[in-house]
Design a protein around this motif. Structure first.
Motif, PDB file in Angstrom:
ATOM      1  N   LYS A 243       0.882  -1.061   0.248  1.00 54.92           N
ATOM      2  CA  LYS A 243       0.332  -0.334   0.259  1.00 54.92           C
ATOM      3  C   LYS A 243       0.701   1.120  -0.185  1.00 54.92           C
ATOM      4  O   LYS A 243       0.973   2.717  -0.813  1.00 54.92           O
ATOM      5  N   TYR A 244       1.469   1.395   0.840  1.00 60.49           N
ATOM      6  CA  TYR A 244       2.825   2.344   0.867  1.00 60.49           C
ATOM      7  C   TYR A 244       3.738   3.049  -0.298  1.00 60.49           C
ATOM      8  O   TYR A 244       3.679   3.533  -1.011  1.00 60.49           O
ATOM      9  N   SER A 245       3.945   1.387  -0.911  1.00 61.59           N
ATOM     10  CA  SER A 245       4.902   1.743  -2.307  1.00 61.59           C
ATOM     11  C   SER A 245       3.625   1.979  -3.793  1.00 61.59           C
ATOM     12  O   SER A 245       3.973   2.427  -3.955  1.00 61.59           O
ATOM     13  N   HIS A 246       2.590   1.997  -3.523  1.00 63.88           N
ATOM     14  CA  HIS A 246       1.486   2.494  -4.158  1.00 63.88           C
ATOM     15  C   HIS A 246       1.338   4.279  -4.406  1.00 63.88           C
ATOM     16  O   HIS A 246       1.856   4.433  -5.112  1.00 63.88           O
ATOM     17  N   ALA A 247       1.637   4.277  -3.229  1.00 61.24           N
ATOM     18  CA  ALA A 247       1.490   5.822  -2.766  1.00 61.24           C
ATOM     19  C   ALA A 247       2.268   6.130  -3.621  1.00 61.24           C
ATOM     20  O   ALA A 247       2.908   7.501  -3.937  1.00 61.24           O
ATOM     21  N   LEU A 248       4.124   5.998  -3.089  1.00 64.91           N
ATOM     22  CA  LEU A 248       5.031   6.059  -3.620  1.00 64.91           C
ATOM     23  C   LEU A 248       4.990   6.200  -5.183  1.00 64.91           C
ATOM     24  O   LEU A 248       5.645   7.255  -5.749  1.00 64.91           O
ATOM     25  N   HIS A 249       4.438   5.003  -5.546  1.00 65.90           N
ATOM     26  CA  HIS A 249       5.218   5.113  -6.838  1.00 65.90           C
ATOM     27  C   HIS A 249       3.851   6.679  -8.170  1.00 65.90           C
ATOM     28  O   HIS A 249       3.974   7.115  -8.610  1.00 65.90           O
ATOM     29  N   SER A 250       3.319   7.119  -6.875  1.00 67.59           N
ATOM     30  CA  SER A 250       1.968   8.267  -7.726  1.00 67.59           C
ATOM     31  C   SER A 250       3.002   9.723  -7.607  1.00 67.59           C
ATOM     32  O   SER A 250       2.626  10.127  -7.974  1.00 67.59           O
ATOM     33  N   GLU A 251       3.745   9.400  -6.025  1.00 68.74           N
ATOM     34  CA  GLU A 251       4.620  10.725  -5.548  1.00 68.74           C
ATOM     35  C   GLU A 251       5.626  10.977  -6.304  1.00 68.74           C
ATOM     36  O   GLU A 251       5.903  12.088  -6.028  1.00 68.74           O
ATOM     37  N   LEU A 252       6.193   9.669  -7.117  1.00 70.31           N
ATOM     38  CA  LEU A 252       7.743  10.166  -6.866  1.00 70.31           C
ATOM     39  C   LEU A 252       8.079  10.566  -8.836  1.00 70.31           C
ATOM     40  O   LEU A 252       7.391  10.481  -9.171  1.00 70.31           O
ATOM     41  N   ARG A 253       9.200  10.792  -8.579  1.00 67.98           N
ATOM     42  CA  ARG A 253       9.683  11.344  -9.584  1.00 67.98           C
ATOM     43  C   ARG A 253      10.732  11.252 -10.010  1.00 67.98           C
ATOM     44  O   ARG A 253      11.865  11.318  -9.030  1.00 67.98           O
ATOM     45  N   LYS A 254      11.790  11.182 -11.120  1.00 65.35           N
ATOM     46  CA  LYS A 254      12.974  10.060 -11.586  1.00 65.35           C
ATOM     47  C   LYS A 254      13.549  10.957 -12.124  1.00 65.35           C
ATOM     48  O   LYS A 254      12.526  11.207 -13.663  1.00 65.35           O
ATOM     49  N   GLU A 255      14.641  11.255 -12.386  1.00 62.07           N
ATOM     50  CA  GLU A 255      15.134  12.175 -13.018  1.00 62.07           C
ATOM     51  C   GLU A 255      16.364  11.670 -13.423  1.00 62.07           C
ATOM     52  O   GLU A 255      16.784  11.369 -12.523  1.00 62.07           O
ATOM     53  N   THR A 256      16.812  11.627 -14.562  1.00 61.28           N
ATOM     54  CA  THR A 256      18.624  10.876 -14.881  1.00 61.28           C
ATOM     55  C   THR A 256      19.439  11.873 -15.450  1.00 61.28           C
ATOM     56  O   THR A 256      19.983  12.526 -16.502  1.00 61.28           O
ATOM     57  N   PHE A 257      21.546  12.030 -14.685  1.00 64.51           N
ATOM     58  CA  PHE A 257      21.753  12.246 -15.829  1.00 64.51           C
ATOM     59  C   PHE A 257      22.625  11.697 -16.190  1.00 64.51           C
ATOM     60  O   PHE A 257      22.738  11.032 -15.845  1.00 64.51           O
ATOM     61  N   VAL A 258      23.268  11.119 -17.734  1.00 58.09           N
ATOM     62  CA  VAL A 258      23.631  10.516 -18.242  1.00 58.09           C
ATOM     63  C   VAL A 258      25.551  11.053 -18.190  1.00 58.09           C
ATOM     64  O   VAL A 258      25.722  12.218 -19.076  1.00 58.09           O
ATOM     65  N   LEU A 259      25.840  10.173 -18.065  1.00 58.99           N
ATOM     66  CA  LEU A 259      27.377  10.464 -17.192  1.00 58.99           C
ATOM     67  C   LEU A 259      28.009  10.059 -18.999  1.00 58.99           C
ATOM     68  O   LEU A 259      28.748   8.989 -19.746  1.00 58.99           O
ATOM     69  N   GLU A 260      27.548  10.588 -20.195  1.00 61.03           N
ATOM     70  CA  GLU A 260      28.362  10.389 -21.286  1.00 61.03           C
ATOM     71  C   GLU A 260      29.655  11.693 -21.716  1.00 61.03           C
ATOM     72  O   GLU A 260      29.560  13.167 -20.813  1.00 61.03           O
ATOM     73  N   GLY A 261      30.302  11.619 -22.872  1.00 61.87           N
ATOM     74  CA  GLY A 261      31.462  12.833 -23.076  1.00 61.87           C
ATOM     75  C   GLY A 261      32.547  12.816 -22.572  1.00 61.87           C
ATOM     76  O   GLY A 261      33.030  11.892 -21.999  1.00 61.87           O
ATOM     77  N   LYS A 262      32.661  13.938 -22.042  1.00 56.76           N
ATOM     78  CA  LYS A 262      34.403  14.332 -21.473  1.00 56.76           C
ATOM     79  C   LYS A 262      34.535  13.595 -20.194  1.00 56.76           C
ATOM     80  O   LYS A 262      33.251  13.693 -19.070  1.00 56.76           O
ATOM     81  N   LYS A 263      36.123  13.067 -19.700  1.00 62.19           N
ATOM     82  CA  LYS A 263      35.487  12.768 -18.413  1.00 62.19           C
ATOM     83  C   LYS A 263      35.065  14.046 -17.314  1.00 62.19           C
ATOM     84  O   LYS A 263      34.546  13.536 -16.081  1.00 62.19           O
ATOM     85  N   ASN A 264      35.766  14.695 -16.936  1.00 63.28           N
ATOM     86  CA  ASN A 264      35.620  16.295 -16.045  1.00 63.28           C
ATOM     87  C   ASN A 264      33.999  16.575 -15.940  1.00 63.28           C
ATOM     88  O   ASN A 264      34.058  16.596 -15.282  1.00 63.28           O
ATOM     89  N   ARG A 265      33.428  16.153 -17.207  1.00 64.34           N
ATOM     90  CA  ARG A 265      31.505  16.824 -17.207  1.00 64.34           C
ATOM     91  C   ARG A 265      31.449  15.594 -16.255  1.00 64.34           C
ATOM     92  O   ARG A 265      30.813  15.766 -15.223  1.00 64.34           O
ATOM     93  N   ALA A 266      31.223  14.422 -16.243  1.00 64.65           N
ATOM     94  CA  ALA A 266      30.682  13.317 -15.186  1.00 64.65           C
ATOM     95  C   ALA A 266      31.010  13.191 -13.841  1.00 64.65           C
ATOM     96  O   ALA A 266      30.188  13.356 -13.266  1.00 64.65           O
ATOM     97  N   LYS A 267      32.505  14.489 -13.791  1.00 65.85           N
ATOM     98  CA  LYS A 267      33.600  14.122 -12.477  1.00 65.85           C
ATOM     99  C   LYS A 267      32.521  15.122 -11.904  1.00 65.85           C
ATOM    100  O   LYS A 267      32.056  15.088 -10.836  1.00 65.85           O
ATOM    101  N   ASN A 268      32.698  16.406 -12.796  1.00 67.42           N
ATOM    102  CA  ASN A 268      30.897  17.571 -12.590  1.00 67.42           C
ATOM    103  C   ASN A 268      30.295  17.135 -11.949  1.00 67.42           C
ATOM    104  O   ASN A 268      29.440  18.087 -10.950  1.00 67.42           O
ATOM    105  N   ILE A 269      29.349  16.865 -12.759  1.00 69.91           N
ATOM    106  CA  ILE A 269      27.976  16.537 -12.611  1.00 69.91           C
ATOM    107  C   ILE A 269      27.815  15.310 -11.149  1.00 69.91           C
ATOM    108  O   ILE A 269      27.320  15.604  -9.977  1.00 69.91           O
ATOM    109  N   LYS A 270      29.111  14.337 -11.045  1.00 72.30           N
ATOM    110  CA  LYS A 270      28.880  13.677  -9.508  1.00 72.30           C
ATOM    111  C   LYS A 270      28.779  14.835  -8.475  1.00 72.30           C
ATOM    112  O   LYS A 270      28.726  14.684  -6.905  1.00 72.30           O
TER     113      LYS A 270
END
Length: 317
Positions: A243-270
């Motif tokens: 029941k609790y997980s169903h509530a979270l399912h409706s409330e949560l949102r996910k965003e993703t940072f893709v670690l592509e390209g230069k190593k410095n960019r990935a390091k800076n995102i982290k």
């Protein structure tokens, strides 16, 4: 794009932000200051953005905060052997779970299914029950056959060629002792790492959980920690967490940072994510080799990502 949606000719108004690119290819999020403006933009049937290469037709719709909206799975129904007419089984599945989309059944028993995670979860539970009932029937048939063989060996030999083909899949032991719960892995990780409900519920009802993470799906096996515990504790914990997980399912949102390209960019995102995390205690950050997932409420994930991007721009300067 921002100027297009701010133009009153396009039914637009003040735009607070445009998020692009996003984790969904070809999709951008436009955030208006006023809800009324957003509704006016959606009512306008056609939107065309002028580019150097020509006109670009845009499809505009409300943003759905239920991020974990669609799951695709391939089922191999051939494991049911000759005990089930697969076409009839598929028809039953369509009636039981009408929200699922099924591809045509292939000659080898495979079929593609798509729908919400909760619908896929119901599908799995239905198939497990089906397999379990067939196993019980098979056991009953074998035990009856053994009795008859002791009474009349010759008759048993004559009928052996018509014996039922054994069912290949086996229902997990936990399905017969204890309770089994299947969750979206992102929901499970948030539940375990960012919510006190999970651990407190296990302690309250004196149960133990065996957790198996398998990609996007996590299976939890719930069993009593003590022999003297009430037998229905396992079921109560399953229902409560579900029941609790169903509530979270409706409330949560996910965003993703893709670690592509230069190593410095990935390091800076982290680095930016780690730096900001202390200000967003209800946001779960999952670090992977290829990407970083941030999971939380719609407002938290939006602000979190916005701050990360601002920090990134500052480091580039």
């Amino acid at each position: 794009m921002k100027s297009y949606f701010q133009d009153t000719k396009n039914k637009g108004g003040v735009v607070e932000d445009v998020i692009y690119p996003t984790r969904t290819k070809g999709v951008a999020y436009v955030i208006f200051k006023e809800k009324k403006v957003a509704e006016n933009v959606i009512r306008k049937k056609e939107h065309c953005l002028t580019r150097k290469v020509g006109l670009m037709h845009l499809t505009v719709s409300h943003f759905n905060e239920k991020v974990f909206s669609s799951v695709r799975a391939i089922l191999d129904l051939s494991i049911f052997g000759s005990q089930v007419i697969l076409e009839s089984l598929v028809m039953d599945l369509k009636k039981k779970i009408p929200t699922l989309c099924f591809s045509p059944l292939e000659y080898n028993g495979r079929i593609s299914v798509q729908g919400s995670f909760l619908a896929i979860k119901r599908l799995k539970e239905f198939l497990l029950l089906k397999a379990s009932s067939l196993l019980e029937k098979n056991k009953s048939f074998i035990s009856d056959g053994e009795k008859r063989s002791r009474q009349s060996p010759r008759r048993s030999l004559r009928r052996s060629s018509n014996s039922v083909e054994p069912l290949r899949p086996s229902v997990p032991e936990t399905a017969r002792s204890g309770e089994t719960l299947v969750l979206d892995t992102d929901i499970f990780l948030y539940l375990k790492k960012k919510s006190r409900v999970y651990e407190s519920t296990l302690k309250k009802f004196h149960v133990l959980c065996q957790e198996r993470v398998d990609g996007e799906i996590t299976t939890i096996c719930i069993k009593n920690a003590q022999d003297g515990s009430r037998p229905n504790n396992e079921k109560l914990v399953k229902e409560y967490i579900e029941k609790y997980s169903h509530a979270l399912h409706s409330e949560l949102r996910k965003e993703t940072f893709v670690l592509e390209g230069k190593k410095n960019r990935a390091k800076n995102i982290k680095s930016a994510c780690e730096q900001i995390s202390s200000r967003y205690l209800q946001v779960l950050i999952n670090f992977y080799k290829t990407h970083i997932d941030i999971i939380g409420s719609s407002s938290d994930t939006y602000l979190f990502k916005k701050e990360v991007m601002e920090l990134m721009r500052q480091k580039v300067r």
